[in-house]
Design a protein around this motif. Sequence first.
Motif, PDB file in Angstrom:
ATOM      1  N   ALA A  48      12.664   1.685   6.835  1.00  0.00           N
ATOM      2  CA  ALA A  48      11.577   1.663   5.848  1.00  0.00           C
ATOM      3  C   ALA A  48      10.252   1.979   6.532  1.00  0.00           C
ATOM      4  O   ALA A  48       9.990   1.538   7.642  1.00  0.00           O
ATOM      5  CB  ALA A  48      11.518   0.319   5.162  1.00  0.00           C
ATOM      6  N   THR A  49       9.451   2.747   5.854  1.00  0.00           N
ATOM      7  CA  THR A  49       8.129   3.110   6.375  1.00  0.00           C
ATOM      8  C   THR A  49       7.057   2.366   5.603  1.00  0.00           C
ATOM      9  O   THR A  49       7.326   1.711   4.593  1.00  0.00           O
ATOM     10  CB  THR A  49       7.894   4.619   6.216  1.00  0.00           C
ATOM     11  N   LEU A  50       5.821   2.507   6.079  1.00  0.00           N
ATOM     12  CA  LEU A  50       4.701   1.921   5.339  1.00  0.00           C
ATOM     13  C   LEU A  50       4.564   2.582   3.976  1.00  0.00           C
ATOM     14  O   LEU A  50       4.181   1.942   2.998  1.00  0.00           O
ATOM     15  CB  LEU A  50       3.401   2.081   6.137  1.00  0.00           C
ATOM     16  N   TYR A  51       4.884   3.867   3.912  1.00  0.00           N
ATOM     17  CA  TYR A  51       4.840   4.579   2.630  1.00  0.00           C
ATOM     18  C   TYR A  51       5.877   3.999   1.669  1.00  0.00           C
ATOM     19  O   TYR A  51       5.597   3.818   0.477  1.00  0.00           O
ATOM     20  CB  TYR A  51       5.114   6.075   2.849  1.00  0.00           C
ATOM     21  N   ASP A  52       7.068   3.705   2.193  1.00  0.00           N
ATOM     22  CA  ASP A  52       8.109   3.093   1.361  1.00  0.00           C
ATOM     23  C   ASP A  52       7.646   1.741   0.841  1.00  0.00           C
ATOM     24  O   ASP A  52       7.914   1.381  -0.310  1.00  0.00           O
ATOM     25  CB  ASP A  52       9.404   2.908   2.162  1.00  0.00           C
ATOM     26  N   LEU A  53       6.989   1.002   1.716  1.00  0.00           N
ATOM     27  CA  LEU A  53       6.512  -0.334   1.337  1.00  0.00           C
ATOM     28  C   LEU A  53       5.555  -0.260   0.152  1.00  0.00           C
ATOM     29  O   LEU A  53       5.615  -1.081  -0.765  1.00  0.00           O
ATOM     30  CB  LEU A  53       5.834  -0.981   2.543  1.00  0.00           C
ATOM     31  N   LEU A  54       4.700   0.751   0.158  1.00  0.00           N
ATOM     32  CA  LEU A  54       3.746   0.917  -0.956  1.00  0.00           C
ATOM     33  C   LEU A  54       4.342   1.709  -2.116  1.00  0.00           C
ATOM     34  O   LEU A  54       3.749   1.769  -3.198  1.00  0.00           O
ATOM     35  CB  LEU A  54       2.471   1.617  -0.463  1.00  0.00           C
ATOM     36  N   GLY A  55       5.479   2.337  -1.894  1.00  0.00           N
ATOM     37  CA  GLY A  55       6.134   3.100  -2.961  1.00  0.00           C
ATOM     38  C   GLY A  55       5.521   4.458  -3.201  1.00  0.00           C
ATOM     39  O   GLY A  55       5.456   4.909  -4.347  1.00  0.00           O
ATOM     40  N   GLN A  97       1.000  -9.948   2.742  1.00  0.00           N
ATOM     41  CA  GLN A  97       0.411  -9.631   4.045  1.00  0.00           C
ATOM     42  C   GLN A  97       0.917  -8.270   4.545  1.00  0.00           C
ATOM     43  O   GLN A  97       0.143  -7.485   5.100  1.00  0.00           O
ATOM     44  CB  GLN A  97       0.752 -10.713   5.074  1.00  0.00           C
ATOM     45  N   GLU A  98       2.182  -8.002   4.362  1.00  0.00           N
ATOM     46  CA  GLU A  98       2.744  -6.701   4.765  1.00  0.00           C
ATOM     47  C   GLU A  98       2.058  -5.562   4.011  1.00  0.00           C
ATOM     48  O   GLU A  98       1.735  -4.522   4.585  1.00  0.00           O
ATOM     49  CB  GLU A  98       4.256  -6.653   4.501  1.00  0.00           C
ATOM     50  N   LEU A  99       1.848  -5.763   2.726  1.00  0.00           N
ATOM     51  CA  LEU A  99       1.189  -4.736   1.920  1.00  0.00           C
ATOM     52  C   LEU A  99      -0.242  -4.499   2.403  1.00  0.00           C
ATOM     53  O   LEU A  99      -0.688  -3.348   2.495  1.00  0.00           O
ATOM     54  CB  LEU A  99       1.185  -5.145   0.442  1.00  0.00           C
ATOM     55  N   LYS A 100      -0.948  -5.589   2.715  1.00  0.00           N
ATOM     56  CA  LYS A 100      -2.332  -5.460   3.198  1.00  0.00           C
ATOM     57  C   LYS A 100      -2.379  -4.670   4.511  1.00  0.00           C
ATOM     58  O   LYS A 100      -3.235  -3.798   4.690  1.00  0.00           O
ATOM     59  CB  LYS A 100      -2.952  -6.844   3.411  1.00  0.00           C
ATOM     60  N   GLU A 101      -1.450  -4.975   5.415  1.00  0.00           N
ATOM     61  CA  GLU A 101      -1.412  -4.276   6.703  1.00  0.00           C
ATOM     62  C   GLU A 101      -1.069  -2.797   6.508  1.00  0.00           C
ATOM     63  O   GLU A 101      -1.656  -1.921   7.162  1.00  0.00           O
ATOM     64  CB  GLU A 101      -0.410  -4.942   7.635  1.00  0.00           C
ATOM     65  N   ALA A 102      -0.127  -2.525   5.627  1.00  0.00           N
ATOM     66  CA  ALA A 102       0.247  -1.134   5.362  1.00  0.00           C
ATOM     67  C   ALA A 102      -0.938  -0.369   4.794  1.00  0.00           C
ATOM     68  O   ALA A 102      -1.230   0.759   5.223  1.00  0.00           O
ATOM     69  CB  ALA A 102       1.427  -1.072   4.391  1.00  0.00           C
ATOM     70  N   TYR A 103      -1.631  -0.987   3.856  1.00  0.00           N
ATOM     71  CA  TYR A 103      -2.782  -0.320   3.250  1.00  0.00           C
ATOM     72  C   TYR A 103      -3.899  -0.114   4.270  1.00  0.00           C
ATOM     73  O   TYR A 103      -4.555   0.938   4.285  1.00  0.00           O
ATOM     74  CB  TYR A 103      -3.289  -1.108   2.044  1.00  0.00           C
ATOM     75  N   ASP A 124      -6.933   4.341   6.401  1.00  0.00           N
ATOM     76  CA  ASP A 124      -7.816   4.809   7.473  1.00  0.00           C
ATOM     77  C   ASP A 124      -7.241   6.122   8.015  1.00  0.00           C
ATOM     78  O   ASP A 124      -6.144   6.129   8.575  1.00  0.00           O
ATOM     79  CB  ASP A 124      -7.875   3.747   8.570  1.00  0.00           C
ATOM     80  N   PRO A 125      -7.970   7.250   7.860  1.00  0.00           N
ATOM     81  CA  PRO A 125      -7.423   8.553   8.278  1.00  0.00           C
ATOM     82  C   PRO A 125      -6.992   8.597   9.745  1.00  0.00           C
ATOM     83  O   PRO A 125      -5.937   9.178  10.054  1.00  0.00           O
ATOM     84  CB  PRO A 125      -8.573   9.529   8.021  1.00  0.00           C
ATOM     85  N   ALA A 126      -7.751   7.990  10.646  1.00  0.00           N
ATOM     86  CA  ALA A 126      -7.398   8.026  12.075  1.00  0.00           C
ATOM     87  C   ALA A 126      -6.112   7.245  12.316  1.00  0.00           C
ATOM     88  O   ALA A 126      -5.192   7.725  13.003  1.00  0.00           O
ATOM     89  CB  ALA A 126      -8.543   7.461  12.916  1.00  0.00           C
ATOM     90  N   GLN A 127      -6.016   6.030  11.747  1.00  0.00           N
ATOM     91  CA  GLN A 127      -4.810   5.220  11.931  1.00  0.00           C
ATOM     92  C   GLN A 127      -3.598   5.864  11.261  1.00  0.00           C
ATOM     93  O   GLN A 127      -2.488   5.825  11.793  1.00  0.00           O
ATOM     94  CB  GLN A 127      -5.021   3.813  11.356  1.00  0.00           C
ATOM     95  N   ARG A 128      -3.852   6.474  10.107  1.00  0.00           N
ATOM     96  CA  ARG A 128      -2.740   7.112   9.392  1.00  0.00           C
ATOM     97  C   ARG A 128      -2.172   8.281  10.205  1.00  0.00           C
ATOM     98  O   ARG A 128      -0.959   8.446  10.276  1.00  0.00           O
ATOM     99  CB  ARG A 128      -3.213   7.594   8.021  1.00  0.00           C
ATOM    100  N   SER A 129      -3.049   9.094  10.820  1.00  0.00           N
ATOM    101  CA  SER A 129      -2.550  10.237  11.586  1.00  0.00           C
ATOM    102  C   SER A 129      -1.775   9.769  12.818  1.00  0.00           C
ATOM    103  O   SER A 129      -0.760  10.353  13.184  1.00  0.00           O
ATOM    104  CB  SER A 129      -3.684  11.181  11.977  1.00  0.00           C
TER     105      SER A 129
END
Length: 197
Positions: A2-9, A47-53, A58-63
């Motif tokens: 599962a990825t952070l994207y999966d977590l947020l759907g 908490q997991e959702l908050k961390e994923a978001y 954040d563009p730098a963290q996302r890249s």
Amino acid sequence: MATLYDLLGVSDDASDADIKRAYRRAAMKAHPDRNMGREASAHAQFQELKEAYAILSDPAQRSVYDAVYAEEMGRLAREQEEEARLQEAARQEAYARHVAVAMRFAEQGYNRDVVFGALLAGDCETELAGRIADGALALHRSRQADNAMPREAGEPGEATPPSATHRATDEASRNADDRRHANFFSAIWHGMFGLHP
């Protein structure tokens, strides 16, 4: 995995607006105030959702996350390919070993049950052992038939009529083979069931 994207759907190419919308929706569902009776698990999910978001918004963290995730996925794919290749090589090696055992027993004149039992004793799966035993015996019989075919006069390796000495030797050889087969089968039988003569 599962990825952070999966977590947020959302998909991994989602826009910032899509990520924000998905986070709000998921956070509303997972908020501990809305999950009476299961506050602890809801809090952990929130908490997991908050961390994923926090990472994906954040563009730098996302890249960085995307690069690390892509590298990890590539590594996992390579590991899975290598594992599959090793498993296939081991399967082919085991198959060749089983065929060699079956051919050896077939050439020694053992019947199908003995060949089949020898394969099972060598950890061959039941269905595969049956197919290999049948194939080895069929191949052995076809080889015997080829060797027994009468040859034309003057052909190299022309069969000569057996003499009395040859017949006596063949008879003794067959009797020895019969005893060997009986002893071998008896040993397997006693070994399997713990019986002793």
